[in-house]
Motif scaffolding. Structure first.
Motif, PDB file in Angstrom:
ATOM      1  N   ASP A  20       5.093   4.408   5.645  1.00  0.00           N
ATOM      2  CA  ASP A  20       5.244   3.743   4.342  1.00  0.00           C
ATOM      3  C   ASP A  20       6.677   3.265   4.129  1.00  0.00           C
ATOM      4  OD1 ASP A  20       6.504   6.144   3.977  1.00  0.00           O
ATOM      5  OD2 ASP A  20       5.491   6.651   2.093  1.00  0.00           O
ATOM      6  N   CYS A 362       3.678  -2.092  -3.826  1.00  0.00           N
ATOM      7  CA  CYS A 362       2.840  -0.957  -4.220  1.00  0.00           C
ATOM      8  C   CYS A 362       1.552  -0.867  -3.408  1.00  0.00           C
ATOM      9  CB  CYS A 362       2.538  -0.987  -5.725  1.00  0.00           C
ATOM     10  SG  CYS A 362       1.394  -2.267  -6.254  1.00  0.00           S
ATOM     11  N   PRO A 364      -0.630   0.165  -0.026  1.00  0.00           N
ATOM     12  CA  PRO A 364      -0.512   1.243   0.964  1.00  0.00           C
ATOM     13  C   PRO A 364       0.046   0.711   2.284  1.00  0.00           C
ATOM     14  CG  PRO A 364      -2.707   1.221  -0.042  1.00  0.00           C
ATOM     15  CD  PRO A 364      -2.030  -0.053  -0.444  1.00  0.00           C
ATOM     16  N   SER A 466       3.013   9.957  -5.104  1.00  0.00           N
ATOM     17  CA  SER A 466       1.599   9.561  -5.059  1.00  0.00           C
ATOM     18  C   SER A 466       1.391   8.305  -4.237  1.00  0.00           C
ATOM     19  CB  SER A 466       1.062   9.340  -6.481  1.00  0.00           C
ATOM     20  OG  SER A 466       1.720   8.252  -7.098  1.00  0.00           O
ATOM     21  N   PHE A 467       2.474   7.507  -4.029  1.00  0.00           N
ATOM     22  CA  PHE A 467       2.354   6.331  -3.187  1.00  0.00           C
ATOM     23  C   PHE A 467       2.119   6.701  -1.727  1.00  0.00           C
ATOM     24  CE2 PHE A 467       4.668   2.539  -5.384  1.00  0.00           C
ATOM     25  CZ  PHE A 467       3.702   2.559  -6.366  1.00  0.00           C
ATOM     26  N   ALA A 470      -1.799   7.746  -1.070  1.00  0.00           N
ATOM     27  CA  ALA A 470      -2.869   7.508  -2.023  1.00  0.00           C
ATOM     28  C   ALA A 470      -3.639   6.238  -1.653  1.00  0.00           C
ATOM     29  CB  ALA A 470      -2.307   7.371  -3.437  1.00  0.00           C
ATOM     30  N   LEU A 472      -6.087   2.874  -2.218  1.00  0.00           N
ATOM     31  CA  LEU A 472      -6.154   1.798  -3.212  1.00  0.00           C
ATOM     32  C   LEU A 472      -7.592   1.691  -3.699  1.00  0.00           C
ATOM     33  CD1 LEU A 472      -4.604  -1.744  -2.860  1.00  0.00           C
ATOM     34  CD2 LEU A 472      -7.001  -1.480  -3.441  1.00  0.00           C
ATOM     35  N   THR A 485      -5.745   0.753  -8.633  1.00  0.00           N
ATOM     36  CA  THR A 485      -5.012   1.995  -8.834  1.00  0.00           C
ATOM     37  C   THR A 485      -4.582   2.538  -7.482  1.00  0.00           C
ATOM     38  OG1 THR A 485      -6.987   3.381  -8.727  1.00  0.00           O
ATOM     39  CG2 THR A 485      -6.358   2.528 -10.897  1.00  0.00           C
ATOM     40  N   ARG A 486      -3.523   3.351  -7.514  1.00  0.00           N
ATOM     41  CA  ARG A 486      -3.124   4.150  -6.360  1.00  0.00           C
ATOM     42  C   ARG A 486      -3.021   5.587  -6.854  1.00  0.00           C
ATOM     43  NH1 ARG A 486       0.332   2.347  -2.484  1.00  0.00           N
ATOM     44  NH2 ARG A 486      -0.140   4.361  -1.533  1.00  0.00           N
TER      45      ARG A 486
END
Length: 538
Positions: A20, A362, A364, A466-467, A470, A472, A485-486
């Motif tokens: 990430d 934002c 993934p 949480s990114f 998490a 999508l 949302t993530r």
């Protein structure tokens, strides 16, 4: 809510930095000039590492700085183990790597394995040795067709235009899928494999954290070098099957390189610049035993339409998830027009580019930023003719890449805006006189600037665990918009239309490219804008 997209990979890989990471591309010639000759260099990059650390990126990717005659601005390498004097010295490279690590930044360097410079000692030896020699086995030489061999061996075309073959005085032809000064290597020769493993070890031992593999899809050609069958072949790249790109044999090379990378500590990575005719073919480059990442050009080329973005995002996450790899997201690089200009230019392009930044940051996976996009720099479309030297312009005068490579502005001071030392007459490409307000110095003073938006977005991204892993989840939203949302605590909405759009407010505004109006649980999204939301846990 609608479908759920998982970043499907083993839990033990979740903490690996590259999954990430935000990686910042430095085009070395145009980032910062440390010695006052008008050309960016390694000393200049070193002097700006604090800026990159404060921006909030995780790693820096440096374009080629190796010894080169610069026929393609460094992608024609004459010596893979040394630094071109225009960029500094090997000691400067080592100092830059060490300084970057002290700033908490990893360093990725380019490696160019499809071709060398025609000034490389191997090619010089091949030309001198003549037909049938072992030296020529390192490259792709063939006799010509027709009477006396006066025609090229096949119909392949250079990416830069014209035939992909050049004839030597002795009558043999050599293959160059790019400029004539960039002869293609013959990866059927074991010596080529051995040489590049040695090159990779050289830089890994010097401390680099990985490699961006230039033309990672190109090293292996179809057996027999068959004709394509028609012209304008450059338009097929990334869209159709061609005999000179994306051949299955390239994957054995990448597997060998992965084993080499894995033998070093610290999660050293390989990143494929790969053009493939489908997301599924692209995913092959990032199978568990191959490279770690591949650039997502399908995302970069997506037009400004909500449905198209959603389709590309969905396909990208699905296909990379099939092989357990992270998806990468990129909006611009040194080979394409800056996305602010592609999105319409002017105020429209700026609004859209700011919204696209929030969307990209934002999603993934890993994000690549191209130097200057965080300043909202446009493509420079009016460079004087005498400065235009990109070999790709030979194919199409409107297809040159010089306009995205103009030096970036650091300070308000004209004429070079802090890129070069005072007293220099001109930079290698001239900088627009209007760029003072776009400079780093100017934008750091403005909390609403594009630079401030990027810095805040990257700070939130880094702070929100949480990114990390998490998935999508798409939300229903009006036509022309995206909403997802993530995890439990975050949502993103994006309006890609030219009119305000109302939808249910997913929570409290965290960050916006343009502030929405929120009233009674309804959010009125501004045209061409994106919003990050803090959601209550459900």
């Amino acid at each position: 809510m609608t479908e759920l997209v998982h970043a499907d990979h083993a839990s033990e890989t979740a903490t690996r930095w590259w999954r990430d990471a935000v990686i910042y591309q430095v085009y070395v010639r145009s980032f910062a000039d440390g010695n006052g000759d008008g050309v960016g260099d390694l000393l200049g990059v070193r002097s700006r590492l604090r800026y990159l650390a404060d921006l909030g990126v995780d790693a820096v990717w440096l374009t080629p700085f190796y010894t080169s005659p610069m026929a393609d601005f460094g992608y024609d390498v004459a010596d893979y183990r040394d630094v071109d004097p225009i960029f500094g010295s090997l000691a400067d490279a080592k100092a830059l790597i060490d300084d970057a690590h002290r700033h908490g930044l990893r360093v990725i360097v380019d490696v160019v394995p499809n071709h060398t410079s025609d000034r490389h000692v191997w090619f010089q030896q091949a030309v001198a040795a003549g037909p049938g020699s072992p030296e020529r086995e390192r490259y792709i030489f063939r006799p010509g067709k027709g009477e006396d061999g006066q025609l090229p061996p096949n119909d392949w075309e250079s990416v830069f235009g014209g035939p992909a073959w050049t004839r030597l005085p002795d009558g043999e032809w050599y293959l160059h899928l790019f400029a004539p000064e960039q002869p293609d290597l013959n990866w059927d020769t074991p010596e080529v494999h051995t040489e590049f493993e040695s090159v990779l070890r050289f830089w890994l031992d010097l401390g680099v954290d990985g490699f961006r593999v230039d033309v990672a899809h190109g090293m292996v050609k179809a057996e027999g070098l068959p004709d394509v069958g028609h012209s304008d072949q450059v338009r097929m790249i990334g869209a159709d099957v061609v005999p000179f790109f994306d051949q299955d044999g390239v994957h054995e090379i990448h597997r060998a390189w992965r084993r080499l990378l894995d033998s070093y500590p610290g999660e050293r990575i390989g990143v494929a610049e790969a053009w493939a005719p489908s997301p599924q073919r692209l995913a092959n480059y990032v199978r568990p035993d191959e490279l770690h990442q591949a650039f997502n050009f399908h995302f970069l080329n997506t037009p400004w339409e909500a449905a198209r973005f959603r389709t590309v995002i969905q396909e990208s996450l699905t296909t990379s998830g099939m092989v357990g790899a992270p998806t990468t997201w990129v909006l611009s690089n040194h080979d394409v027009k800056r996305h602010l200009t592609r999105y319409g230019g002017g105020d429209l392009g700026l609004r859209r580019s700011r919204a696209a930044a929030l969307l990209t940051l934002c999603l993934p996976g890993s994000t690549y930023l191209y130097q200057g996009e965080e300043l909202g720099l446009p493509e420079v479309l009016d460079l004087p003719e005498e400065f235009l030297r990109d070999p790709q312009r030979l194919r199409n005068p409107d297809d040159g890449r010089d306009g995205c490579r103009v030096p970036i502005p650091w300070a308000d001071v004209e004429p070079h805006f802090g890129f070069s030392l005072p007293g220099i007459e001109e930079t290698w490409l001239p900088m627009p006189a209007s760029w003072g307000p776009l400079s780093v110095q100017s934008q750091l003073r403005d909390p609403h600037s594009t630079l401030s938006l990027y810095r805040t977005a990257l700070e939130i991204r880094r702070a929100r665990r949480s990114f990390d892993d998490a998935p999508l989840t798409w939300l229903d939203s009006p036509e022309g918009t995206l909403a997802f949302t993530r995890g439990d605590g975050f949502a993103c909405t994006m309006n890609l239309t030219g009119e305000p759009v109302e939808l249910p407010a997913p929570g409290r505004v965290l960050l916006a490219s343009e502030e929405p109006a929120v009233d009674g649980g309804v959010a009125r999204l501004a045209p061409d804008s994106a919003v990050w939301w803090e959601r209550d846990a459900v």
